[in-house]
Write a protein that holds these residues in place. Sequence first.
Motif, PDB file in Angstrom:
ATOM      1  N   GLU A 115       0.846  -1.202   0.000  1.00  0.00           N
ATOM      2  CA  GLU A 115       0.000   0.000   0.000  1.00  0.00           C
ATOM      3  C   GLU A 115       0.885   1.258   0.000  1.00  0.00           C
ATOM      4  O   GLU A 115       0.693   2.172  -0.808  1.00  0.00           O
ATOM      5  N   THR A 120      -0.673  -1.802  -4.555  1.00  0.00           N
ATOM      6  CA  THR A 120      -1.811  -2.684  -4.252  1.00  0.00           C
ATOM      7  C   THR A 120      -2.601  -3.022  -5.523  1.00  0.00           C
ATOM      8  O   THR A 120      -3.020  -4.160  -5.705  1.00  0.00           O
ATOM      9  N   ARG A 123      -1.117  -6.037  -7.320  1.00  0.00           N
ATOM     10  CA  ARG A 123      -0.743  -7.168  -6.467  1.00  0.00           C
ATOM     11  C   ARG A 123      -0.692  -8.488  -7.246  1.00  0.00           C
ATOM     12  O   ARG A 123       0.149  -9.347  -6.976  1.00  0.00           O
TER      13      ARG A 123
END
Length: 310
Positions: A115, A120, A123
């Motif tokens: 983050e 994110t 991912r």
Amino acid sequence: MTALEVRHLHKRYGRRVAVDDVSFTVEEGEIFGIIGSNGAGKTTTVESIAGLRTPDSGSISVLGLDPVADRAEVRERLGVQLQESSFPDAITVAEALELYGSFYREPGDWRELMELLGLTGQRNTRYKALSGGQKQRLSIALALVGSPKVAILDELTTGLDPQARRDTWRLIERVRDTGVTILLVTHFMDEAERLSDRIAVIDGGRVAAVDTPAGLIAQTSALQQVRFRVDQPLDKTVLTELPDVNQVEVVEGRWSVTGTGQLLSSVAGALARAEVVAHDLRVDQGNLDDAFLAFTGRAPESPAQLRKEG
Ligand code: ATP
């Protein structure tokens, strides 16, 4: 507290001396920059700190530990992002972070790190599909995934565009704010000046200077100029008699004071004592590029030049 101490480091490859005699200390919580031309010995120095090279002589302490003798302990406390990291093409961002985290006794929360590094959204993206900036951010995340006390970042923004470079700088400041001491190796004067609390200039395997960015500039920029306007009468001798002032000129109401040392504070103090307010105040002095040139005799490479070569 001292985080890193390098004393009289000397390292050669065969007959080639890569690091001749390098000493410096880095205090806990600092961002400490290392600048130098190609082949100056920067990477060999940081690889020795990371325990990846064994010095021929001299000593290194990382949080009181020896990188070679205490290799396992140093690995737990020191995060390293070196030039040209490469990872398997098929590994995803989350897999890489989880895998690298598993190498440490007390890894940080890799999701939080993902983050923090703005990854994110990627991912589940495979390494080969990441952009240059995302790869760079992943390599920073991997250097930090073991919750290190000290992180080495080598050529952090090489190959990145100007916006990505600025984003990366903000990120490094955020990492420092979490209490990590950072050793930052860079070719870029703007990067070193913006991020570093102190900088070592390395040239030909030796430390040419260590100081704050402003200190390096002040050490080498012979002349500075302070320009301003005043709205009351001012006696020139108020300024000419100051020890740091070489010359005072007034052209069409615009004052220009040339001098050395702490010129701005001398002039500001003198104006305050004379109860005169300065307007449109400007200060011109050398920058870190000039200081680098003065210490090494070489002009620093520009980011554009390096992108082309890289
Ligand atoms: P750059 O900015 O180009 O990365 P640097 O300041 O990091 O340079 P080093 O990589 O430490 O410099 O190299 C210092 C000197 O040692 C150079 O002359 C280099 O050619 C040499 N050198 C580095 N690694 C090796 C090696 N493995 N074998 C032989 N010589 C090496």
